[in-house]
Design an enzyme around this catalytic site. Sequence first.
Site, PDB file in Angstrom:
ATOM      1  N   GLY A 151      41.886  26.365  35.176  1.00  0.00           N
ATOM      2  CA  GLY A 151      43.060  27.535  34.705  1.00  0.00           C
ATOM      3  C   GLY A 151      43.775  26.750  34.449  1.00  0.00           C
ATOM      4  N   TYR A 152      45.194  27.292  34.597  1.00  0.00           N
ATOM      5  CA  TYR A 152      46.303  27.391  33.438  1.00  0.00           C
ATOM      6  C   TYR A 152      45.702  27.970  32.093  1.00  0.00           C
ATOM      7  CZ  TYR A 152      51.133  25.090  32.607  1.00  0.00           C
ATOM      8  OH  TYR A 152      52.767  25.185  32.486  1.00  0.00           O
ATOM      9  N   LEU A 153      45.686  28.746  32.270  1.00  0.00           N
ATOM     10  CA  LEU A 153      44.877  29.304  31.603  1.00  0.00           C
ATOM     11  C   LEU A 153      45.624  29.838  29.635  1.00  0.00           C
ATOM     12  CD1 LEU A 153      42.589  31.770  33.469  1.00  0.00           C
ATOM     13  CD2 LEU A 153      41.941  30.213  32.385  1.00  0.00           C
ATOM     14  N   HIS A 182      41.037  29.878  26.323  1.00  0.00           N
ATOM     15  CA  HIS A 182      40.088  30.380  28.017  1.00  0.00           C
ATOM     16  C   HIS A 182      39.702  32.063  27.493  1.00  0.00           C
ATOM     17  CE1 HIS A 182      42.485  27.055  29.432  1.00  0.00           C
ATOM     18  NE2 HIS A 182      40.852  27.364  30.253  1.00  0.00           N
ATOM     19  N   GLN A 210      35.242  15.623  38.326  1.00  0.00           N
ATOM     20  CA  GLN A 210      34.862  14.935  37.165  1.00  0.00           C
ATOM     21  C   GLN A 210      36.363  14.313  36.367  1.00  0.00           C
ATOM     22  OE1 GLN A 210      34.696  19.414  35.936  1.00  0.00           O
ATOM     23  NE2 GLN A 210      36.208  18.812  34.260  1.00  0.00           N
ATOM     24  N   GLN A 252      33.453  25.922  22.109  1.00  0.00           N
ATOM     25  CA  GLN A 252      33.165  24.678  21.444  1.00  0.00           C
ATOM     26  C   GLN A 252      34.191  23.671  21.218  1.00  0.00           C
ATOM     27  OE1 GLN A 252      32.993  25.627  17.047  1.00  0.00           O
ATOM     28  NE2 GLN A 252      33.297  23.068  16.494  1.00  0.00           N
ATOM     29  N   LYS A 253      35.288  23.308  21.385  1.00  0.00           N
ATOM     30  CA  LYS A 253      36.227  22.513  22.156  1.00  0.00           C
ATOM     31  C   LYS A 253      35.770  21.801  22.559  1.00  0.00           C
ATOM     32  CE  LYS A 253      40.318  20.620  22.982  1.00  0.00           C
ATOM     33  NZ  LYS A 253      40.900  20.432  24.164  1.00  0.00           N
ATOM     34  N   VAL A 294      39.882  27.833  19.666  1.00  0.00           N
ATOM     35  CA  VAL A 294      41.367  28.607  19.480  1.00  0.00           C
ATOM     36  C   VAL A 294      41.978  27.791  19.802  1.00  0.00           C
ATOM     37  CG1 VAL A 294      43.016  30.396  20.324  1.00  0.00           C
ATOM     38  CG2 VAL A 294      40.491  30.405  20.978  1.00  0.00           C
ATOM     39  N   SER A 332      44.957  23.625  28.325  1.00  0.00           N
ATOM     40  CA  SER A 332      45.900  23.051  29.714  1.00  0.00           C
ATOM     41  C   SER A 332      46.945  21.954  29.151  1.00  0.00           C
ATOM     42  CB  SER A 332      44.835  23.181  30.063  1.00  0.00           C
ATOM     43  OG  SER A 332      44.180  24.462  30.710  1.00  0.00           O
TER      44      SER A 332
HETATM   45  P1  AMP Z   1      39.509  23.657  30.995  1.00  0.00           P
HETATM   46  O1  AMP Z   1      40.344  24.582  31.373  1.00  0.00           O
HETATM   47  O2  AMP Z   1      39.612  22.992  29.621  1.00  0.00           O
HETATM   48  O3  AMP Z   1      37.841  23.099  31.644  1.00  0.00           O
HETATM   49  O4  AMP Z   1      37.819  24.186  29.706  1.00  0.00           O
HETATM   50  C1  AMP Z   1      37.841  25.915  30.197  1.00  0.00           C
HETATM   51  C2  AMP Z   1      36.710  25.818  28.833  1.00  0.00           C
HETATM   52  O5  AMP Z   1      37.438  26.765  27.792  1.00  0.00           O
HETATM   53  C3  AMP Z   1      34.989  24.758  28.603  1.00  0.00           C
HETATM   54  O6  AMP Z   1      34.119  25.481  28.400  1.00  0.00           O
HETATM   55  C4  AMP Z   1      36.240  24.977  26.759  1.00  0.00           C
HETATM   56  O7  AMP Z   1      35.922  24.548  26.399  1.00  0.00           O
HETATM   57  C5  AMP Z   1      37.623  26.143  26.777  1.00  0.00           C
HETATM   58  N1  AMP Z   1      38.653  26.027  26.122  1.00  0.00           N
HETATM   59  C6  AMP Z   1      39.460  25.314  26.516  1.00  0.00           C
HETATM   60  N2  AMP Z   1      40.012  24.702  25.043  1.00  0.00           N
HETATM   61  C7  AMP Z   1      39.967  26.424  24.938  1.00  0.00           C
HETATM   62  C8  AMP Z   1      40.248  26.616  22.865  1.00  0.00           C
HETATM   63  N3  AMP Z   1      41.346  26.256  22.556  1.00  0.00           N
HETATM   64  N4  AMP Z   1      39.323  27.238  21.996  1.00  0.00           N
HETATM   65  C9  AMP Z   1      38.187  27.508  23.088  1.00  0.00           C
HETATM   66  N5  AMP Z   1      37.837  27.278  23.970  1.00  0.00           N
HETATM   67  C10 AMP Z   1      38.385  26.486  24.624  1.00  0.00           C
END
Ligand code: AMP
Length: 281
Positions: A31-33, A37, A62, A149-150, A177, A187
């Site tokens: 979240g906190y999209l 995302h 986690q 890929q982040k 991104v 986030s």
């Molecule tokens: P998170 O909410 O941080 O757990 O991320 C959820 C998904 O979004 C994961 O698969 C991350 O790798 C992806 N994600 C987070 N930040 C980015 C970004 N800047 N660009 C692309 N995917 C992202």
Amino acid sequence: MKVFTEPDKLQKWAEGRRLAGKKIALVPTMGYLHAGHLSLIAAAKKKGADEIVVSIFVNPIQFGPKEDFARYPRDEKADLAKCRKAGATAVFFPTPENMYLKNHSVFVDEKLLGKTLCGARRPGHFRGVCTVVAKLFNLARPHFAVFGQKDYQQQAIIRRMVRDLNFDVEIVVAPIVREASGLAMSSRNVYLSAADREKALALSRVLFDLQKDIAEEEELDWRPRRTQIVRFLRESGLNVDYVEAVEADTLTPVESSLAKGNVVLLAVYCNGTRLIDNAVM
Ligand code: AMP
């Protein structure tokens, strides 16, 4: 757009959509999209998903005891609006109590790829990630799931879990991104002040410079370069957690020669906020 909070309700719905012949995509998030995302939702759409399930769950297992679980940013209302606008057809918003019953006692633990990098610095992190993703696969019944890929090590470990536990889920990996400045969206960037953001630019600068040099030279001597990078990150005001170069699939460390196709991964603390970034050379 459907909104589920109960795991069994999502599972029943997803099974029904599957039986109706619909292609289901899962986009797991905390979240906190942000635009990173939303790019995963766009990738799911482009791949032809009929149903795009976005899970929004700050997964307690986690996080380490000293990490930012309690203060991790949350904004359910804004997230729902963003999901709707991006074309998600369902959002799954479970509570920790719904996901982990009091005597929950089964976990998924990848034993090899998670030994290095973030896995070495955040004990139990990937065990938490694999466990929640395995549960989400069982609940959302996706044909494919999109990861960023982040979190390079995370997607490698999830792909290994899918292979080794025979999950019938295709893993799609979407590119990082970035903001116009080069800073990878996260986030956790909300924790950064304007001055912190300036310091954090050193991460993408390092990666872009390396990519440029590899494009010109094909290979470079990694050890001295790594020393220079660590110095540059420190001089930029960052606390270095790790600077590593690895083979793309096995995450085996590159010892001497950094070559095209290798991945360079960085983790730093910027004024107490942990930031990660990476690039394929
Ligand atoms: P998170 O909410 O941080 O757990 O991320 C959820 C998904 O979004 C994961 O698969 C991350 O790798 C992806 N994600 C987070 N930040 C980015 C970004 N800047 N660009 C692309 N995917 C992202």
